[in-house]
Design an enzyme around this catalytic site. Structure first.
Site, PDB file in Angstrom:
ATOM      1  N   PRO A 176       0.820  -1.221   0.000  1.00 17.84           N
ATOM      2  CG  PRO A 176      -0.262  -1.235   2.065  1.00 17.84           C
ATOM      3  CD  PRO A 176       0.576  -2.064   1.168  1.00 17.84           C
TER       4      PRO A 176
ATOM      5  CD  GLU B 124       0.745  -5.260  11.274  1.00 14.95           C
ATOM      6  OE1 GLU B 124       0.789  -4.023  11.222  1.00 14.95           O
ATOM      7  OE2 GLU B 124      -0.298  -5.918  11.134  1.00 14.95           O
TER       8      GLU B 124
ATOM      9  NE  ARG C 296      -7.836  -5.570 -20.815  1.00 15.66           N
ATOM     10  CZ  ARG C 296      -7.976  -4.432 -21.462  1.00 15.66           C
ATOM     11  NH1 ARG C 296      -7.095  -3.458 -21.306  1.00 15.66           N
ATOM     12  NH2 ARG C 296      -8.993  -4.233 -22.289  1.00 15.66           N
TER      13      ARG C 296
ATOM     14  CG  ASP D 108      -8.827  -0.850 -22.924  1.00 12.81           C
ATOM     15  OD1 ASP D 108      -9.774  -1.445 -23.411  1.00 12.81           O
ATOM     16  OD2 ASP D 108      -7.716  -1.354 -22.670  1.00 12.81           O
TER      17      ASP D 108
HETATM   18  N1  ADE Z   1      -0.880  -5.111  -0.027  1.00  9.18           N
HETATM   19  C1  ADE Z   1      -1.746  -4.711   0.908  1.00  9.18           C
HETATM   20  N2  ADE Z   1      -2.487  -3.689   0.474  1.00  9.18           N
HETATM   21  C2  ADE Z   1      -2.079  -3.419  -0.795  1.00  9.18           C
HETATM   22  C3  ADE Z   1      -2.441  -2.455  -1.775  1.00  9.18           C
HETATM   23  N3  ADE Z   1      -3.389  -1.540  -1.546  1.00  9.18           N
HETATM   24  N4  ADE Z   1      -1.797  -2.473  -2.940  1.00  9.18           N
HETATM   25  C4  ADE Z   1      -0.806  -3.372  -3.172  1.00  9.18           C
HETATM   26  N5  ADE Z   1      -0.427  -4.299  -2.296  1.00  9.18           N
HETATM   27  C5  ADE Z   1      -1.041  -4.326  -1.112  1.00  9.18           C
END
Ligand code: ADE
Length: 253
Positions: free
Chosen positions: A94, A121, A159, A174
């Protein structure tokens, strides 16, 4: 393209990979997807992949050694001339840069991608610093692990590889490919529950159809994702058209 996915949950990938278009691309040798279990690169009796964080705190952190060893064991396809070190090693997290159609296009030109699915974590910082060459997030939310994110990246990138979709023209229109959302699509029946297909699409006039589609794409983007319009490639007449939409909206009806 060779795609290597490193994960603690290899069992989640086979069904995904063997779905229609991806399986066809694999059968036609346009892509190969290898799944590596990070746990296979542990050396202790318990196959330990994680440990508690230095400095304390909740949760577990993925250890660096199995991840480094799993990446270092990847063998590029001998048919490709690229060398180890020439392909992106992408950590799904994230904290990465936000995935987009543009990043999918950027990745689609490589012969080889390595995707590391993070978990728990987090991942020991040395993986980010000394192994990963890129970090990607698929959205501003936190998943349990990077597996779904890896699937998103694989599908969006695969793709775009010539031949994967069958028709080379298909990805051009697209949503997002040209900075706009896609125009509305219709198929048979021509009339369904009294809802008719727009007349212009039945006209056979390809110029008119292309104009209508472009206009619809602009209207749809303006209504749903006005933030995209700043970066879209619009000609002066189209910019004028948007101004008109804005004025019409501002006027009381
Ligand atoms: N792992 C946990 N959350 C994620 C996200 N939002 N994007 C990529 N990998 C992740």
């Amino acid at each position: 393209m060779q795609i290597d996915i490193l994960t603690l949950f290899p069992q989640v990938f086979p069904t995904f990979i063997s779905s229609g278009i991806l399986q066809r691309a694999i059968d036609r040798e346009l892509i190969t997807v290898n799944i590596t279990n990070i746990r296979d690169y542990t050396h202790d009796k318990h196959h330990t992949v994680d440990d508690s964080p230095y400095g304390g705190g909740a949760g577990m952190v993925l250890k660096p050694e199995p991840i480094f060893e799993a990446v270092e064991a990847i063998k590029p396809d001998p048919a490709d001339r690229h060398k180890v070190g020439e392909f992106p090693v992408i950590l799904l997290t994230p904290q990465g840069r936000l995935f987009s159609q543009q990043i999918a296009q950027e990745l689609s030109v490589y012969k080889h991608l390595v995707l590391i699915c993070g978990h728990y974590e987090g991942v020991d910082e040395r993986v980010r610093q000394h192994l990963a060459t890129d970090e990607i997030s698929i959205g501003d939310y936190v998943l349990i692990g990077g597996e779904l994110a890896a699937m998103v990246v694989v599908e969006a990138v695969a793709r775009l590889i010539p031949g994967v979709l069958g028709s080379a023209a298909s990805p051009i229109d697209d949503s997002h490919a040209n900075g706009l959302l896609e125009y509305p699509q219709y198929t048979r029946p021509q009339s369904y529950r009294d809802w008719d297909v727009p007349e212009v699409l039945l006209s056979g006039n390809h110029g008119e159809i292309a104009r209508w589609r472009r206009e619809q794409a602009i209207i749809r983007t303006w209504k749903r994702r006005p933030d995209l319009l700043d970066k879209a490639n619009l000609n002066p007449a189209e910019k004028q058209f948007i101004k008109r939409l804005e004025t019409e909206q501002a006027e009381p009806t």
